[in-house]
Scaffold this active site. Structure first.
Site, PDB file in Angstrom:
ATOM      1  CG  HIS A   1      25.154 -47.814  18.353  1.00  0.00           C
ATOM      2  ND1 HIS A   1      25.510 -48.632  17.301  1.00  0.00           N
ATOM      3  CD2 HIS A   1      24.150 -47.021  17.893  1.00  0.00           C
ATOM      4  CE1 HIS A   1      24.747 -48.334  16.259  1.00  0.00           C
ATOM      5  NE2 HIS A   1      23.921 -47.363  16.585  1.00  0.00           N
TER       6      HIS A   1
ATOM      7  CD  GLU B   1      19.952 -47.706  17.558  1.00  0.00           C
ATOM      8  OE1 GLU B   1      19.590 -46.907  16.694  1.00  0.00           O
ATOM      9  OE2 GLU B   1      21.113 -47.791  17.940  1.00  0.00           O
TER      10      GLU B   1
HETATM   11  P1  PGA Z   1      20.446 -45.721  10.813  1.00  0.00           P
HETATM   12  O1  PGA Z   1      21.261 -45.778  12.187  1.00  0.00           O
HETATM   13  O2  PGA Z   1      19.381 -44.666  10.955  1.00  0.00           O
HETATM   14  O3  PGA Z   1      21.480 -45.352   9.777  1.00  0.00           O
HETATM   15  O4  PGA Z   1      19.864 -47.072  10.587  1.00  0.00           O
HETATM   16  C1  PGA Z   1      20.604 -45.713  13.415  1.00  0.00           C
HETATM   17  C2  PGA Z   1      21.580 -45.920  14.537  1.00  0.00           C
HETATM   18  O5  PGA Z   1      22.512 -46.730  14.392  1.00  0.00           O
HETATM   19  O6  PGA Z   1      21.462 -45.279  15.600  1.00  0.00           O
END
Ligand code: PGA
Length: 219
Positions: free
Chosen positions: A95, A144
């Site tokens: 992540h 992401e």
């Molecule tokens: P968010 O986070 O929905 O708060 O943008 C998503 C993630 O980091 O997996």
């Protein structure tokens, strides 16, 4: 209609009673059958939630938010894949919050993917762009973009489509999107972006909000 995944990434939030109540309440909600919910709690809650899901036959699976790159041994503080294997089906790896705050690089991430695979846990490798390296064996990838995470400004669907296609072209079967997914935009990502699932951070913290989001997950 094929199955889609909604991954609740709680990050470093909640207490054990809150986690328990959240999961119990989600279990009482009426949810679309094609949505497979993956709950990613902090490590200490995993055994209790695993027990709850099993005892109440709830249709959810668990994921970890991270894992050690080591299999076992003298690594104080680490949580290893074999420790998690009987309780989780998935594990997030790489992540952007781990890349940024904990210095994880592509080498460490590749080691984690290999060790998870060996333990029978499916890694979900988080990438920040189509250029991020994808380790061999990764079949679940989550796109992401860091600027979309927790900002309330999701990536435009057209940009998501381009990255999803680029990742699929590398042979990855399941591509997810994450970054400010909400009940308002969930359907547009599922219908238009060609994703197999979504990672939900902020909007997964309140169970009522997450239930509305899951109910809006039509495609
Ligand atoms: P968010 O986070 O929905 O708060 O943008 C998503 C993630 O980091 O997996």
């Amino acid at each position: 209609m094929s199955q889609i995944y909604l991954v609740a990434n709680w990050k470093a939030n909640k207490t054990l009673p809150e986690a328990y109540d959240w999961t119990t309440k989600l279990g009482q909600a009426s949810l679309p059958p094609a949505v497979q919910i993956v709950i990613c709690p902090p490590f200490p809650f995993i055994p209790e939630l695993h027990q709850l899901i099993r005892a109440s036959a709830l249709p959810f699976v668990l994921g970890a938010q991270d894992v050690s790159r080591f299999e076992s041994g003298a690594y104080t503080g680490e949580v290893t894949a074999p420790m998690l294997a009987s309780m989780v089906d998935f594990c997030l790896v790489g992540h952007s919050e781990r890349r940024t705050n904990f210095g994880e690089d592509d080498g460490v991430i590749a080691e984690k993917v290999a060790i998870l695979k060996k333990s029978g846990i499916e890694p979900i490798v988080c990438v920040t762009s189509e250029k991020t390296s994808i380790p061999p064996g990764a079949t679940f990838v989550a796109y992401e973009p860091p600027e979309a995470i927790g900002s309330g400004n999701p990536e435009p669907v057209s940009k998501v489509i381009a990255v999803v296609q680029a990742v699929q072209a590398k042979g990855v079967g399941n591509v997810f999107y994450g970054g400010s997914v909400s009940r308002e935009n969930v359907a547009s990502f599922l219908k238009n972006a060609g994703v197999e699932g979504l990672l939900v951070g902020q909007s997964s913290l309140s169970v009522d909000e997450f239930i509305s989001l899951a109910q809006a997950a039509s495609f």
